[in-house]
Design an enzyme around this catalytic site. Structure first.
Site, PDB file in Angstrom:
ATOM      1  N   ASN A  66       0.808  -1.204   0.000  1.00 45.84           N
ATOM      2  CA  ASN A  66       0.000   0.000   0.000  1.00 45.84           C
ATOM      3  C   ASN A  66       0.840   1.252   0.000  1.00 45.84           C
ATOM      4  O   ASN A  66       0.393   2.307  -0.411  1.00 45.84           O
ATOM      5  CB  ASN A  66      -0.904   0.031   1.231  1.00 45.84           C
ATOM      6  CG  ASN A  66      -1.878  -1.107   1.208  1.00 45.84           C
ATOM      7  OD1 ASN A  66      -2.580  -1.292   0.233  1.00 45.84           O
ATOM      8  ND2 ASN A  66      -1.906  -1.890   2.257  1.00 45.84           N
ATOM      9  N   ASP A  67       2.051   1.164   0.512  1.00 47.77           N
ATOM     10  CA  ASP A  67       2.920   2.334   0.578  1.00 47.77           C
ATOM     11  C   ASP A  67       4.266   1.961  -0.014  1.00 47.77           C
ATOM     12  O   ASP A  67       5.305   2.277   0.514  1.00 47.77           O
ATOM     13  CB  ASP A  67       3.106   2.788   2.038  1.00 47.77           C
ATOM     14  CG  ASP A  67       1.790   3.205   2.660  1.00 47.77           C
ATOM     15  OD1 ASP A  67       1.146   4.088   2.090  1.00 47.77           O
ATOM     16  OD2 ASP A  67       1.416   2.649   3.687  1.00 47.77           O
ATOM     17  N   LYS A 339       3.471   6.364  -4.738  1.00 47.48           N
ATOM     18  CA  LYS A 339       2.212   6.465  -3.999  1.00 47.48           C
ATOM     19  C   LYS A 339       1.618   5.085  -3.762  1.00 47.48           C
ATOM     20  O   LYS A 339       1.933   4.109  -4.442  1.00 47.48           O
ATOM     21  CB  LYS A 339       1.215   7.320  -4.781  1.00 47.48           C
ATOM     22  CG  LYS A 339       1.663   8.769  -4.953  1.00 47.48           C
ATOM     23  CD  LYS A 339       1.640   9.520  -3.628  1.00 47.48           C
ATOM     24  CE  LYS A 339       2.201  10.919  -3.775  1.00 47.48           C
ATOM     25  NZ  LYS A 339       3.673  10.953  -3.882  1.00 47.48           N
ATOM     26  N   ASP A 340       0.674   5.034  -2.812  1.00 46.56           N
ATOM     27  CA  ASP A 340      -0.002   3.794  -2.453  1.00 46.56           C
ATOM     28  C   ASP A 340      -0.619   3.114  -3.658  1.00 46.56           C
ATOM     29  O   ASP A 340      -1.026   3.765  -4.615  1.00 46.56           O
ATOM     30  CB  ASP A 340      -1.140   4.072  -1.463  1.00 46.56           C
ATOM     31  CG  ASP A 340      -0.626   4.424  -0.089  1.00 46.56           C
ATOM     32  OD1 ASP A 340       0.587   4.543   0.060  1.00 46.56           O
ATOM     33  OD2 ASP A 340      -1.452   4.591   0.825  1.00 46.56           O
ATOM     34  N   LYS A 341      -0.715   1.801  -3.572  1.00 47.33           N
ATOM     35  CA  LYS A 341      -1.418   1.046  -4.601  1.00 47.33           C
ATOM     36  C   LYS A 341      -2.915   1.013  -4.303  1.00 47.33           C
ATOM     37  O   LYS A 341      -3.712   1.515  -5.093  1.00 47.33           O
ATOM     38  CB  LYS A 341      -0.870  -0.373  -4.687  1.00 47.33           C
ATOM     39  CG  LYS A 341      -1.619  -1.213  -5.698  1.00 47.33           C
ATOM     40  CD  LYS A 341      -1.097  -2.624  -5.701  1.00 47.33           C
ATOM     41  CE  LYS A 341      -1.904  -3.458  -6.688  1.00 47.33           C
ATOM     42  NZ  LYS A 341      -1.477  -4.853  -6.676  1.00 47.33           N
TER      43      LYS A 341
END
Length: 707
Positions: A66-67, A339-341
């Site tokens: 996510n990050d 950036k996050d997924k």
């Protein structure tokens, strides 16, 4: 309950802890639920699913980043509109995977399965893969593990030194990222402004070709030109007859070929009284005999900057998609941060000598992307230039009272949170990334190879399981590589290196892996040490500066002296990541650093490595971060599927903001806050909820299975 429908949500209930304890209390045993078995069967039955970035292979779970700071894989093919052309070789995404040891958990997330919905998740490059199931369907025949069993070999926060909280409020439960649209990230640029997508117009430029360039070529002609550009025959050419022979029509065809296929040159030829536009490869002999360069207006900056809005894609995935549709190399793009997924993210991108018109055309071709706010600039963007990120986050179905929420958010605003490296940094499997980093620093290359390639329990993709089994059985890199449908993941690259350089030259074999991904292992080890040392610093000295602590004056670290203690707060104190160019505190935490590195057979006084890339200079990191621009709201809602705030695209389309119920079935906490670069929003949310963010502990907490 039918497979493929939204059959359950994994909901995390947080064990409330005594504020004075500081450490995580023991977790309760899982509470059985009568609905769980049917729901789990439904969960395993859905092959294409939205599962918070998770992929189910061989009854195992892989949770993606996510990050993340490195690429992850994409299995969903992009939808192409009728006016956007992509050849068969490009209709899937040649996107990036990472080793299962590097697959990163999405903390606090709910798990959902929706009917007929494909996994829409889009920094190592790899070929397109299928669902990860073998052709003979072995995986379907195996008895699936329970959800908790899948993750029992993973890490907990305790394993990576995350043990403390700074606030005294009582924790409560909530669901983060029940929908990826519940997590929105806007980049804060170097000018301090939050990036928004609010303008889709294209700058007026007389030098730009007309819109006809995208439709003048037939699909067959595009296929031929594509094959020509892909170096299939450098000396060949493609001749396109000009049916309506006018200068304007010839100009459009020239522009279309040069715009859509940058590797090709064109010329006009007469053949038996007919006009043809002949395309040939710029690297061929004919091109060398009559060179022509693509024109780019001198009055225009060389870089087109634009704002990229994307859903459920990380930054490198998005760059790979854009580069394939534009038929250019990914390295002509630049950006200030990844950036996050599993989120909706908005950030600035720069690309070399691609017109805004050509970029804007992608808005007609791609799902889950929007490009806008175009401008021409002289310079690219550089990593690290951003000032931070602004987060808009929804925690759904919260259990906290209004008073508990108020206390938690006031504490976040006034005190902040411990600036831990989040669980994303360390992986999800039984071989954490920091162990590989430690072996690199120890110069133990056989161990590095074994850690990356050996079989491991727990969450693992099916094809990786077979690859590892073959490696354990034969120690033959070529044979193990044949088990991988995806060759450009970490395991595949290392095996290719071993095939090329041999088992006695692991250093060179490992060097085939891209530099950023190799250094990720070392940085993971630094993060592991830092987390443990910060927890010890807070345990020993609390939340106040003490003599011997470090603070930054400019970029230089200095000690806090006895007489200066009252001039600083805990928000000024920094701690070093181990390296050869840092100093350590002048109190007992300095000895704790030394003891930890000594236990790992590393010399804290000599952090230079025989291989320059792996020498650690070190850095400083604040131990407490106080978010800026903090605001929040508790809202009620009845439908768990409805969005709870508008996105930039919603605003562009004029959608009205959501209307909330006065007395809804559920309550949600909407949070807004800004963080500096390299800090983890999940650690801020951990402080609010007072919970362990690891996937392993989430599966061991009390759970409720919801329809």
């Amino acid at each position: 309950m039918q497979a493929g429908t939204r059959c359950f949500l994994l909901r995390v209930f947080v064990q409330h802890r005594k504020p004075s304890s500081g450490l995580l209390a023991a977790l309760p045993a899982p509470r059985p639920c009568s609905q769980a078995p049917d729901c789990l069967k439904c969960f395993l039955g859905a092959l294409k699913m939205e599962v918070t970035g998770m992929s189910l292979k061989r009854g195992s779970l892989v949770v993606e980043d996510n990050d993340s700071e490195a690429p992850v894989e994409e299995t969903k093919k992009q939808k192409v509109s009728s006016d956007c052309y992509l050849t068969k070789s490009q209709d899937g995404l040649e996107s990036d995977c990472r080793s299962s040891s590097e697959n990163i958990p999405g903390p606090l997330e709910a798990i959902s399965v929706e009917k007929g919905k494909k996994n829409s998740d889009a920094h190592l490059e790899e070929e397109e893969e299928e669902d990860g199931l073998s052709e003979d369907g072995e995986e379907e025949e195996e008895e699936p593990e329970s959800f908790a069993d899948m993750m029992k070999h993973g890490l907990t926060e305790l394993d990576v030194g995350i043990t403390k909280f700074v606030s005294s409020h009582q924790g409560f439960s909530g669901i983060l990222k029940e929908r990826y649209s519940d997590f929105i990230v806007h980049e804060i640029g170097k000018d301090g402004q939050i990036s928004h997508l609010d303008d889709l117009s294209v700058p007026v430029d007389e030098e730009d070709p007309s819109e006809n360039v995208f439709t003048v070529l037939t699909a067959e002609e595009k296929q031929q030109l594509e094959e020509l550009q892909l170096f299939k025959n450098k000396e060949a050419s493609v001749a396109i007859e000009v049916i309506e022979d006018t200068k304007e029509k010839r100009t459009i065809i020239h522009q279309a070929i040069k715009s859509l296929f940058p590797g090709l040159e064109t010329k006009t030829e007469d053949r038996e009284g007919r006009k043809y536009i002949v395309a040939y490869h710029a690297a061929g002999k004919k091109a060398l005999a009559n060179p022509r360069k693509h024109s780019w207006p001198k009055s225009r900056g060389s870089y087109c900057h634009f704002v990229l809005y994307k859903e459920n894609k990380d930054t490198m995935d998005a760059i790979n998609v854009l580069s394939k549709y534009l038929r250019v190399k990914p390295n002509i793009f630049s950006y200030m941060g990844t950036k996050d997924k599993r989120a909706i993210t908005v950030q600035e991108i720069a690309v070399l000598k691609i017109s805004a018109q050509r970029l804007a055309h992608l808005n007609k071709c791609l799902m889950n992307f929007k490009l806008g706010n175009f401008s021409y600039q002289k310079n690219p963007l550089k990593l690290g230039e951003l000032q931070g990120n602004h987060f808009t986050v929804v925690l759904r179905n919260i259990t906290g009272t209004d008073n508990q929420v108020q206390q938690a958010m006031n504490s976040l605003k006034e005190i902040g949170f411990i600036n831990y490296y989040g669980m994303q940094r360390f992986g999800t499997t039984a071989v954490p990334t920091y162990q590989v980093g430690r072996a690199i620093l120890q110069n133990s290359w056989t161990e590095v190879m074994d850690l990356i390639l050996k079989p491991r329990p727990g969450a693992e993709k099916g094809y990786l399981v077979k690859c590892r089994e073959e490696w354990a059985k034969t120690k033959d890199p070529a044979a193990a590589l044949r088990k991988l449908p995806v060759k450009r993941c970490v395991e595949g690259q290392l095996l290719r290196g071993l095939s090329k350089y041999g088992m006695k030259n692991i250093v060179s074999a490992f060097g085939i892996i891209p530099r950023n991904n190799r250094l990720m292992y070392i940085h993971s080890y630094q993060s592991y040490v830092w987390n443990n040392m910060v927890s010890k610093r807070i345990e020993d000295y609390g939340l106040k500066p003490v003599p011997g602590d470090l603070v930054l004056k400019g970029a230089t670290a200095t000690y806090i002296e006895e007489e200066d203690v009252n001039n600083y707060s805990i928000h000024d104190v920094v701690m070093p990541l181990p390296g050869f160019d840092v100093i350590y505190p002048k109190h007992k935490i300095s000895e704790a650093y030394r003891e930890m590195l000594t236990a790992d057979n590393l010399d804290i006084d000599n952090m230079r490595h025989k291989i320059r890339d792996y020498s650690l200079s070190g850095a400083y990191r604040k131990i407490i971060i106080r978010p800026q621009n903090v605001s929040w709201e508790v809202v009620a809602y009845d439908d768990p599927k409805i969005p709870l705030f508008n996105t930039d695209v919603d605003n562009l389309e004029g959608k009205p903001p959501p209307v909330f119920a006065s007395e809804g079935k559920y309550r949600a906490l909407k949070m807004d806050f800004s963080l500096p670069p390299s800090t983890y929003a999940t650690m801020a949310i951990r402080e609010v909820l007072k919970m362990d963010t690891s996937i392993k502990n989430q599966t061991q907490l009390n759970t409720t299975w919801l329809r």
